[in-house]
Scaffold this motif. Sequence first.
Motif, PDB file in Angstrom:
ATOM      1  N   CYS A 135      32.864 -17.622  -7.779  1.00 38.12           N
ATOM      2  CA  CYS A 135      33.031 -17.432  -6.267  1.00 38.12           C
ATOM      3  C   CYS A 135      34.193 -16.502  -6.121  1.00 38.12           C
ATOM      4  O   CYS A 135      34.201 -15.446  -5.201  1.00 38.12           O
ATOM      5  CB  CYS A 135      33.141 -18.837  -5.370  1.00 38.12           C
ATOM      6  SG  CYS A 135      31.790 -19.589  -5.239  1.00 38.12           S
ATOM      7  N   ASP A 189      34.200 -12.837  -4.509  1.00 38.76           N
ATOM      8  CA  ASP A 189      35.214 -12.444  -3.089  1.00 38.76           C
ATOM      9  C   ASP A 189      36.220 -11.477  -3.519  1.00 38.76           C
ATOM     10  O   ASP A 189      36.926 -11.172  -3.154  1.00 38.76           O
ATOM     11  CB  ASP A 189      36.059 -13.783  -2.883  1.00 38.76           C
ATOM     12  CG  ASP A 189      34.995 -14.749  -2.323  1.00 38.76           C
ATOM     13  OD1 ASP A 189      34.076 -14.284  -1.665  1.00 38.76           O
ATOM     14  OD2 ASP A 189      35.345 -15.888  -2.048  1.00 38.76           O
ATOM     15  N   HIS A 198      22.284 -10.177  -1.943  1.00 39.85           N
ATOM     16  CA  HIS A 198      21.936 -11.600  -2.325  1.00 39.85           C
ATOM     17  C   HIS A 198      22.828 -12.027  -3.735  1.00 39.85           C
ATOM     18  O   HIS A 198      23.011 -13.082  -4.002  1.00 39.85           O
ATOM     19  CB  HIS A 198      20.579 -12.149  -2.428  1.00 39.85           C
ATOM     20  CG  HIS A 198      19.820 -11.875  -1.403  1.00 39.85           C
ATOM     21  ND1 HIS A 198      19.469 -12.640  -0.224  1.00 39.85           N
ATOM     22  CD2 HIS A 198      18.959 -10.525  -0.891  1.00 39.85           C
ATOM     23  CE1 HIS A 198      18.809 -12.127   0.725  1.00 39.85           C
ATOM     24  NE2 HIS A 198      18.569 -11.007   0.361  1.00 39.85           N
ATOM     25  N   LYS A 257      25.017 -14.866  -4.425  1.00 38.92           N
ATOM     26  CA  LYS A 257      26.382 -14.345  -3.551  1.00 38.92           C
ATOM     27  C   LYS A 257      26.984 -15.774  -2.900  1.00 38.92           C
ATOM     28  O   LYS A 257      27.979 -15.337  -2.321  1.00 38.92           O
ATOM     29  CB  LYS A 257      26.260 -13.352  -2.777  1.00 38.92           C
ATOM     30  CG  LYS A 257      26.534 -11.968  -3.170  1.00 38.92           C
ATOM     31  CD  LYS A 257      26.481 -10.884  -2.193  1.00 38.92           C
ATOM     32  CE  LYS A 257      26.901  -9.742  -2.801  1.00 38.92           C
ATOM     33  NZ  LYS A 257      26.792  -8.677  -1.806  1.00 38.92           N
ATOM     34  N   TYR A 258      26.547 -17.079  -3.142  1.00 37.69           N
ATOM     35  CA  TYR A 258      27.296 -17.936  -2.575  1.00 37.69           C
ATOM     36  C   TYR A 258      27.152 -19.133  -3.514  1.00 37.69           C
ATOM     37  O   TYR A 258      26.484 -19.114  -4.499  1.00 37.69           O
ATOM     38  CB  TYR A 258      26.592 -18.412  -1.288  1.00 37.69           C
ATOM     39  CG  TYR A 258      25.423 -18.827  -1.229  1.00 37.69           C
ATOM     40  CD1 TYR A 258      24.917 -20.033  -1.535  1.00 37.69           C
ATOM     41  CD2 TYR A 258      24.247 -17.897  -0.950  1.00 37.69           C
ATOM     42  CE1 TYR A 258      23.543 -20.362  -2.131  1.00 37.69           C
ATOM     43  CE2 TYR A 258      22.870 -18.127  -1.291  1.00 37.69           C
ATOM     44  CZ  TYR A 258      22.380 -19.302  -1.576  1.00 37.69           C
ATOM     45  OH  TYR A 258      21.198 -19.596  -1.797  1.00 37.69           O
ATOM     46  N   HIS A 259      27.874 -20.190  -3.557  1.00 38.89           N
ATOM     47  CA  HIS A 259      27.897 -21.237  -4.423  1.00 38.89           C
ATOM     48  C   HIS A 259      26.970 -21.987  -4.245  1.00 38.89           C
ATOM     49  O   HIS A 259      26.541 -22.915  -3.343  1.00 38.89           O
ATOM     50  CB  HIS A 259      29.402 -22.097  -4.371  1.00 38.89           C
ATOM     51  CG  HIS A 259      29.652 -22.863  -5.326  1.00 38.89           C
ATOM     52  ND1 HIS A 259      30.268 -22.506  -6.432  1.00 38.89           N
ATOM     53  CD2 HIS A 259      29.044 -24.283  -5.529  1.00 38.89           C
ATOM     54  CE1 HIS A 259      30.213 -23.640  -7.346  1.00 38.89           C
ATOM     55  NE2 HIS A 259      29.619 -24.505  -6.854  1.00 38.89           N
ATOM     56  N   HIS A 264      28.459 -22.429 -11.425  1.00 35.98           N
ATOM     57  CA  HIS A 264      27.887 -21.882 -10.148  1.00 35.98           C
ATOM     58  C   HIS A 264      26.743 -21.277 -11.024  1.00 35.98           C
ATOM     59  O   HIS A 264      26.889 -20.539 -12.209  1.00 35.98           O
ATOM     60  CB  HIS A 264      29.010 -20.685 -10.146  1.00 35.98           C
ATOM     61  CG  HIS A 264      28.758 -19.747  -8.873  1.00 35.98           C
ATOM     62  ND1 HIS A 264      29.345 -19.467  -7.758  1.00 35.98           N
ATOM     63  CD2 HIS A 264      27.577 -18.825  -8.839  1.00 35.98           C
ATOM     64  CE1 HIS A 264      28.757 -18.548  -6.926  1.00 35.98           C
ATOM     65  NE2 HIS A 264      27.428 -18.183  -7.530  1.00 35.98           N
TER      66      HIS A 264
END
Length: 136
Positions: A7, A11, A24, A44-46, A97
Amino acid sequence: MDDCIFCKIIDKKIPAHVIYEDAHAVAFLDIMPRTPGHTMVIPKYHAATFLDLPDADVAPLFAAVKKVDALLAKKLMPDGMTIGINQGPASGQEVAHLHVHLMPRWLNDHGSAVQSLVNHEGEESVEEIKRKLLSS
Ligand code: 5GP
Ligand code: ZN
């Protein structure tokens, strides 16, 4: 996830050698490559594992995997590619992840096939396993 290293890469809080990015997914070179061009593609997200990825996001993630596969194939010209997911600590997942490994392969790289990672046939026959899987 505050304490997730991937993550933080998404970021841009920690650096990574990003080789592909879309809406994505992000793809970056593994910090400890097992082959030249060893890359990981992540959502792109956890999402901790593949099972945690919503159905709608499976196709976008694997579309990115295919793009990276093609990029590695074109630019590094390997003889093949190993593509795989470690799901859970028993399988060797260390970063919680979801990530898809792509490892460019060469005929003389002395590696092996993914199914040779383990040799634990178990006690049950293939028929018993099938019955178990199809029972309600
Ligand atoms: P796993 O065993 O969880 O499937 O694989 C995790 C992978 O992430 C390993 O191949 C490891 O080298 C890689 N890795 C762990 N931390 C970092 C990092 O901070 N940056 C990059 N680029 N790769 C990492
Ligand atoms: Zn994460």
